[in-house]
Design an enzyme around this catalytic site. Sequence first.
Site, PDB file in Angstrom:
ATOM      1  N   GLU A   8       4.796  -5.441   8.243  1.00  0.00           N
ATOM      2  CA  GLU A   8       3.416  -5.267   7.757  1.00  0.00           C
ATOM      3  C   GLU A   8       2.854  -6.548   7.145  1.00  0.00           C
ATOM      4  O   GLU A   8       1.640  -6.714   7.061  1.00  0.00           O
ATOM      5  CB  GLU A   8       3.356  -4.147   6.706  1.00  0.00           C
ATOM      6  CG  GLU A   8       3.592  -2.767   7.287  1.00  0.00           C
ATOM      7  CD  GLU A   8       3.583  -1.663   6.236  1.00  0.00           C
ATOM      8  OE1 GLU A   8       3.513  -0.506   6.626  1.00  0.00           O
ATOM      9  OE2 GLU A   8       3.674  -1.962   5.019  1.00  0.00           O
ATOM     10  N   HIS A  23       0.827  -1.211   0.000  1.00  0.00           N
ATOM     11  CA  HIS A  23       0.000   0.000   0.000  1.00  0.00           C
ATOM     12  C   HIS A  23       0.869   1.272   0.000  1.00  0.00           C
ATOM     13  O   HIS A  23       0.562   2.262   0.651  1.00  0.00           O
ATOM     14  CB  HIS A  23      -1.012  -0.018   1.141  1.00  0.00           C
ATOM     15  CG  HIS A  23      -0.428  -0.147   2.528  1.00  0.00           C
ATOM     16  ND1 HIS A  23      -1.003  -0.912   3.507  1.00  0.00           N
ATOM     17  CD2 HIS A  23       0.674   0.402   3.082  1.00  0.00           C
ATOM     18  CE1 HIS A  23      -0.276  -0.816   4.616  1.00  0.00           C
ATOM     19  NE2 HIS A  23       0.738  -0.026   4.382  1.00  0.00           N
ATOM     20  N   HIS A  74      -1.121   4.845   9.599  1.00  0.00           N
ATOM     21  CA  HIS A  74       0.249   5.359   9.722  1.00  0.00           C
ATOM     22  C   HIS A  74       0.231   6.697  10.464  1.00  0.00           C
ATOM     23  O   HIS A  74       0.449   7.744   9.860  1.00  0.00           O
ATOM     24  CB  HIS A  74       0.878   5.545   8.347  1.00  0.00           C
ATOM     25  CG  HIS A  74       0.881   4.306   7.511  1.00  0.00           C
ATOM     26  ND1 HIS A  74      -0.248   3.816   6.887  1.00  0.00           N
ATOM     27  CD2 HIS A  74       1.876   3.437   7.202  1.00  0.00           C
ATOM     28  CE1 HIS A  74       0.059   2.712   6.233  1.00  0.00           C
ATOM     29  NE2 HIS A  74       1.338   2.450   6.403  1.00  0.00           N
ATOM     30  N   HIS A  92      10.759  -3.809   3.021  1.00  0.00           N
ATOM     31  CA  HIS A  92      11.170  -2.410   2.985  1.00  0.00           C
ATOM     32  C   HIS A  92      11.584  -1.950   4.381  1.00  0.00           C
ATOM     33  O   HIS A  92      11.103  -2.466   5.383  1.00  0.00           O
ATOM     34  CB  HIS A  92      10.103  -1.476   2.415  1.00  0.00           C
ATOM     35  CG  HIS A  92       8.797  -1.341   3.171  1.00  0.00           C
ATOM     36  ND1 HIS A  92       8.017  -2.402   3.545  1.00  0.00           N
ATOM     37  CD2 HIS A  92       8.115  -0.237   3.570  1.00  0.00           C
ATOM     38  CE1 HIS A  92       6.909  -1.955   4.144  1.00  0.00           C
ATOM     39  NE2 HIS A  92       6.951  -0.649   4.190  1.00  0.00           N
TER      40      HIS A  92
END
Lengths: 136, 280
Positions: free
Chosen positions: B240, B12, B59, B193
Site C-alpha cells: 500500500e 488507514h 478494500h 503489515h
Amino acid sequence: MTGPRDIHEYLAQFEDIPGTRVFTAKRARQGYHLNQFAMSLMKPENRERWKADERAYLDEWPMSEEQKQAMLDRDYNRLLDLGGNIYFLAKVFSTDGKSFVQAVSTMSGMSLEDYMAMMIAGGRSPEGQRSIKDKR
Amino acid sequence: MARITAGVATSHIPALGVASDLGKTDEAYWAPAFAGYEWTRQWERAERPDVVILVYNDHATAFDMKIIPTFAIGCAEQFKPADEGWGPRAVPVVEGHPDLAWHIAQSLILDEFDMTIINEMDVDHGLTVPLTMMFGKTEQWPCKVIPLAVNVVTYPPPSGNRCWALGEAIARAVESFPEDLNVQIWGTGGMSHQLQGPRAGLINAAWDKDFLDGLSGETDRLRHIPHIEYLRETGSEGIEMVMWLVMRGALGIKTEELHRHYHVPASNTAVGHIVLRPVD
C-alpha cells in the site's frame, strides 16, 4: 519505465516469500467465484440467508467442493491457497463477528493471545522471513 | 490558481476508525496510536484546506472482482461511507469537488494517464479513517475530498515509479485550475503489515523508518523500490505504501518534513504518519 521487463521472473519471485500467497492473476482467476460469494455478504439480506443455511447458500455459487469445504471450515490458509483474497474473506469473518486480528491470528498458527502479545512486542521480525531460497 | 500546499501520509487501519467511533481513543492500547495525530489536527485547523485529493485503495467495497481499475478518480458531488459488512461508519458524508475532479481527470488523460472516472461510489475505511485521524469526530468534514483509488489488491499494482509520475501529473493539473484553491494531497495505507498466511503480523520498523526518511529532501530514491522489496520487507499489505508516492510525487523536487509519527501496533499494523511541505 523502471518496472520489471520479464513478467515470468516478476511472478516467480512471489513464490520465494515464506508463508505468503500473493494475489496474482492466477489466484484471482481460481478464486473468482469464491471471492464474489464473499462479496455478496456485504448485503444484509444475503448475510441472513448465509447464516440460516451456509451449505445451501454456498451451493448457489459455482465454486469447487474444496473451496466450499474450506469456507465451511473457516480454514483461511486453505482459502488463500484456493484463490481467496483477504479483503474478500474479511466479509466472511466480519459476518461471523470476528475482527481482523482474530481472523488473521488463526492463519499464523498462534493463539489469539500469543499473536496479540507478539504484535504488542513489535510484531513478527522480518529476519529469516524474506526469502525461502536465500534463508534470510 | 489552485495550488498544492502540503502532503500528508497516514495508515488507514480500520480498527482506528472503530476505536474512534466507539470512543476508545483514550484506552491504553489506542492512546499512543492517536497521540501522534494531535499535532496534525491543530495544524489542519490553521491550514484550512479547501480540497484534499485523497489517494487510497478500496478494500473489496466499491470494486469487487468484476472491475479492477488501476487508477480511478471520484468525480461525484458526494460519496457515502460504505457498509463494509457491519453497517456504515457513523461519519459525515464526504463532499466531492466535481469541478476540480473532472479538471484533473481530463488533464491526466491528456497527460497520458488513462484514468477510470467514477461518478457513483461509496467509500470505505481506506478513505474515511484518514479523515477521522486528521479531523477527529465532527458533524461535517471541513473540506471537499477528491477520492483517488489505486489498485493494490490484485497483482500487479502500479509501480512506485508510476505512482510518483501520477503525482507529478496531478500537480500540473491542479496548477492549471483557474480557481484559487488551497489543495492538499494525502497518500494513505501501510506501513508494514501482513494480514494473511503463516507470516501474518510481520512488522519492519527499520524499513518503515527509512521510507519515512526518504520522503523529505530532494531525493527520489523511493520511486525505484520494486514490488518484491515491499513484499519481502514490509509484508504482503505493505505494498500500500506505493500510494504514498503519488502524494510525494505531487510535491515536486524538494520537500521538508513538518511532523512524523510511528507506532506499533494498531491491530496487525504499523501506524505511520508524516506531514510534508513542498519547498520551492
